[in-house]
Design an enzyme around this catalytic site. Structure first.
Site, PDB file in Angstrom:
ATOM      1  N   ARG A 295       3.018   8.430  11.142  1.00  0.00           N
ATOM      2  CA  ARG A 295       3.604   7.226  11.737  1.00  0.00           C
ATOM      3  C   ARG A 295       4.954   7.508  12.376  1.00  0.00           C
ATOM      4  O   ARG A 295       5.397   6.752  13.247  1.00  0.00           O
ATOM      5  CB  ARG A 295       3.680   6.106  10.696  1.00  0.00           C
ATOM      6  CG  ARG A 295       2.274   5.670  10.245  1.00  0.00           C
ATOM      7  CD  ARG A 295       2.259   4.490   9.326  1.00  0.00           C
ATOM      8  NE  ARG A 295       2.936   4.736   8.082  1.00  0.00           N
ATOM      9  CZ  ARG A 295       3.187   3.805   7.178  1.00  0.00           C
ATOM     10  NH1 ARG A 295       2.814   2.569   7.371  1.00  0.00           N
ATOM     11  NH2 ARG A 295       3.810   4.110   6.060  1.00  0.00           N
TER      12      ARG A 295
ATOM     13  N   GLU B  31       4.442  10.927  -3.625  1.00  0.00           N
ATOM     14  CA  GLU B  31       4.323  10.062  -4.790  1.00  0.00           C
ATOM     15  C   GLU B  31       2.886   9.939  -5.249  1.00  0.00           C
ATOM     16  O   GLU B  31       2.607   9.489  -6.335  1.00  0.00           O
ATOM     17  CB  GLU B  31       4.948   8.688  -4.532  1.00  0.00           C
ATOM     18  CG  GLU B  31       4.389   7.949  -3.354  1.00  0.00           C
ATOM     19  CD  GLU B  31       5.092   8.231  -2.036  1.00  0.00           C
ATOM     20  OE1 GLU B  31       5.016   7.372  -1.152  1.00  0.00           O
ATOM     21  OE2 GLU B  31       5.696   9.306  -1.856  1.00  0.00           O
TER      22      GLU B  31
END
Length: 194
Positions: free
Chosen positions: A82, A119
């Site tokens: 992105r 994560e």
């Protein structure tokens, strides 16, 4: 909410300089939370509503470029995926070139790579060995600063290329994940803190 004002009002929400209140409001209105993506327990910040609204996208790109104008960057590095959508218009606004930092195996020619923890897993980033010129000051651009793993790997790739990291610019920073701490003393600009 007005998206056509030419002079937004400063709000002071960015570590790299004041972010316009207008951009923060526009960003909040155009980010969608997607729970349990890409795995259970993760809340994904989807920027698709922002990208499909031209006036809102323009306000946010202008604000992002304004927050990093003082970094003295000679090139912008777009972090996959992105970050590509944000870095190119920011580079255009700043009058500099753009370099992609991609996932492993996506770039032709000779590359250098860094593997890092996310994560929700691990990933590897690469950049072409001839992507930067001697003396370049590189501004990293991505959509979100979370744990800092991706940004740290990108910064290490830039440094390994023999040039300087001027800073990191993101749309939003997830403060509860403390990614900024992993990147110290790197200059970080964000439009919105979550």
């Amino acid at each position: 909410m007005t998206t056509t004002e030419s002079t937004p009002t400063p709000a002071g929400t960015s570590a790299g300089g004041p972010a316009p209140v207008q951009a923060v409001d526009v960003l909040r209105a155009h980010i969608r939370d997607v729970p349990d993506f890409p795995k259970p327990g993760v809340i994904f910040k989807d920027i698709a509503p922002l990208l499909t609204t031209p006036a809102a996208f323009a306000v946010v790109i202008d604000a992002l470029a304004d927050t990093v104008d003082g970094h003295g960057a000679t090139v912008v590095a777009a972090i996959e995926a992105r970050g590509f959508l944000l870095a190119a218009p920011v580079a255009y606004r700043l009058g500099v070139g753009v370099v992609p930092i991609r996932k492993q195996g996506k770039l032709p020619g000779e590359t250098i790579s860094r593997t890092y923890d996310l994560e929700y897993g691990t990933a590897t980033l690469e950049v072409q060995t001839d992507a930067f010129r001697p003396g370049d000051r590189v501004l990293l651009v991505d959509d979100v600063l979370a744990t800092g793993g991706t940004a740290l790997a990108a910064a290490e790739l830039v440094r390994q290329s023999g040039v300087e990291v001027a800073g990191l610019a993101v749309l939003m920073e997830l403060m509860f994940l403390s990614g900024r701490d992993r990147l110290a003393p790197l200059a970080i600009s964000s439009i919105m803190e979550v």
